[in-house]
Design a protein around this motif. Structure first.
Motif, mmCIF file in Angstrom:
data_model
loop_
_atom_site.group_PDB
_atom_site.id
_atom_site.type_symbol
_atom_site.label_atom_id
_atom_site.label_comp_id
_atom_site.label_asym_id
_atom_site.label_seq_id
_atom_site.Cartn_x
_atom_site.Cartn_y
_atom_site.Cartn_z
ATOM 1 N N LYS A 166 37.611 15.299 38.977
ATOM 2 C CA LYS A 166 37.455 16.580 38.281
ATOM 3 C C LYS A 166 38.434 17.553 38.910
ATOM 4 O O LYS A 166 38.354 17.852 40.097
ATOM 5 C CB LYS A 166 36.033 17.105 38.412
ATOM 6 C CG LYS A 166 35.836 18.455 37.730
ATOM 7 C CD LYS A 166 34.398 18.961 37.886
ATOM 8 C CE LYS A 166 34.210 20.255 37.132
ATOM 9 N NZ LYS A 166 34.175 21.414 37.974
ATOM 10 N N LYS A 167 39.367 17.998 38.095
ATOM 11 C CA LYS A 167 40.315 18.996 38.565
ATOM 12 C C LYS A 167 39.634 20.353 38.578
ATOM 13 O O LYS A 167 38.759 20.618 37.760
ATOM 14 C CB LYS A 167 41.532 19.034 37.650
ATOM 15 C CG LYS A 167 42.349 17.769 37.681
ATOM 16 C CD LYS A 167 43.532 17.876 36.758
ATOM 17 C CE LYS A 167 44.342 16.593 36.784
ATOM 18 N NZ LYS A 167 45.481 16.641 35.869
ATOM 19 N N PRO A 168 40.029 21.224 39.497
ATOM 20 C CA PRO A 168 39.456 22.572 39.484
ATOM 21 C C PRO A 168 39.821 23.279 38.182
ATOM 22 O O PRO A 168 40.942 23.121 37.685
ATOM 23 C CB PRO A 168 40.095 23.245 40.699
ATOM 24 C CG PRO A 168 41.261 22.412 41.070
ATOM 25 C CD PRO A 168 41.045 21.043 40.524
ATOM 26 N N ASP A 169 38.882 24.028 37.620
ATOM 27 C CA ASP A 169 39.140 24.677 36.327
ATOM 28 C C ASP A 169 38.552 26.079 36.211
ATOM 29 O O ASP A 169 38.506 26.654 35.132
ATOM 30 C CB ASP A 169 38.623 23.811 35.182
ATOM 31 C CG ASP A 169 37.119 23.584 35.230
ATOM 32 O OD1 ASP A 169 36.459 24.050 36.177
ATOM 33 O OD2 ASP A 169 36.597 22.936 34.310
ATOM 34 N N GLY A 171 43.455 30.810 41.420
ATOM 35 C CA GLY A 171 42.839 29.518 41.183
ATOM 36 C C GLY A 171 43.822 28.526 40.641
ATOM 37 O O GLY A 171 45.030 28.699 40.766
ATOM 38 N N PRO A 172 43.299 27.531 40.006
ATOM 39 C CA PRO A 172 41.886 27.317 39.691
ATOM 40 C C PRO A 172 41.111 26.762 40.884
ATOM 41 O O PRO A 172 41.685 26.166 41.783
ATOM 42 C CB PRO A 172 41.950 26.293 38.556
ATOM 43 C CG PRO A 172 43.180 25.496 38.840
ATOM 44 C CD PRO A 172 44.157 26.471 39.451
ATOM 45 N N ASN A 218 38.006 26.627 46.730
ATOM 46 C CA ASN A 218 38.200 25.182 46.822
ATOM 47 C C ASN A 218 39.011 24.715 45.620
ATOM 48 O O ASN A 218 38.498 24.663 44.508
ATOM 49 C CB ASN A 218 36.851 24.468 46.874
ATOM 50 C CG ASN A 218 36.992 22.958 46.931
ATOM 51 O OD1 ASN A 218 38.096 22.424 46.933
ATOM 52 N ND2 ASN A 218 35.871 22.267 46.981
ATOM 53 N N SER A 219 40.266 24.370 45.867
ATOM 54 C CA SER A 219 41.148 23.894 44.799
ATOM 55 C C SER A 219 41.306 22.378 44.820
ATOM 56 O O SER A 219 42.182 21.835 44.150
ATOM 57 C CB SER A 219 42.522 24.549 44.925
ATOM 58 O OG SER A 219 42.429 25.934 44.696
ATOM 59 N N ASP A 220 40.477 21.699 45.589
ATOM 60 C CA ASP A 220 40.577 20.247 45.701
ATOM 61 C C ASP A 220 40.177 19.560 44.405
ATOM 62 O O ASP A 220 39.296 20.027 43.677
ATOM 63 C CB ASP A 220 39.660 19.717 46.810
ATOM 64 C CG ASP A 220 40.063 20.219 48.188
ATOM 65 O OD1 ASP A 220 41.228 20.622 48.361
ATOM 66 O OD2 ASP A 220 39.202 20.214 49.084
#
Length: 179
Positions: free
Chosen positions: A6-9, A52-53, A98-100
């Motif tokens: 899941k990519k940060p969004d 962000g994201p 947290n952009s992980d």
């Protein structure tokens, strides 16, 4: 269990509607959100910025808002300089953002896990407002399982269990065997 990523969004934005009136918010599409605020609020944004994201945009937003709480004027608007709001937002985002990319549970495996963890789910999910709900899940850096829906946002499994117990009680069932 199969895992997906899941990519940060979640984008955290700061918007200024006039001199020293700013709003901090979170959106997956911050440009559309700002356009919506302008259309419904009857103003034109003088400046905006997005960070962000993030995976935890709502947490970042909450901490920024807590630091600006003394400056809140009406609703979600704060009487503070745009520069100060942006500086505060950047500091908070740097500290906790947290952009992980994270691993999420595959939806089939998540359904099996939820069924196993929450035996009341089967009797409640026939309810029409739950039938089309899509639940996603992920494990954070502290190995805590989190669930998420578009309607409810992020929540712990304990919240879902409490919700299911209440739904079962309203249906005339008993939760004694699940305590």
């Amino acid at each position: 269990m199969c895992k997906k990523i899941k990519k940060p969004d979640q984008w955290v934005y700061v918007i200024e509607k006039c001199n020293n009136q700013v709003k901090i918010g979170v959106s997956k599409d911050y440009i559309e959100r700002i356009n919506y605020l302008e259309r419904t609020g009857g103003f034109c944004a003088t400046r905006y910025m997005a960070l962000g994201p993030y995976q935890n945009g709502y947490e970042v937003e909450s901490k920024i808002l807590s630091q600006l709480k003394e400056l809140r004027i009406i609703g979600e608007w704060h009487l503070v300089s745009y520069e100060y709001a942006v500086t505060t937002a950047k500091e908070v985002a740097k500290e906790i953002g947290n952009s992980d990319v994270i691993e999420v549970l595959d939806s089939k495996d998540l359904i099996e896990l939820v069924d196993e963890l929450f035996p009341l789910k089967a009797s409640v999910t026939n309810d029409e407002h739950l039938q089309d709900t899509i639940i996603t899940g992920f494990v954070d850096e502290k190995s805590v399982l989190w669930l998420e829906t578009d309607e409810c946002g992020l929540f712990l499994p304990e919240f879902l269990m409490s919700f299911l117990r209440v739904e079962e009680l309203f249906r005339g069932g008993s939760c004694d065997e699940h305590k």
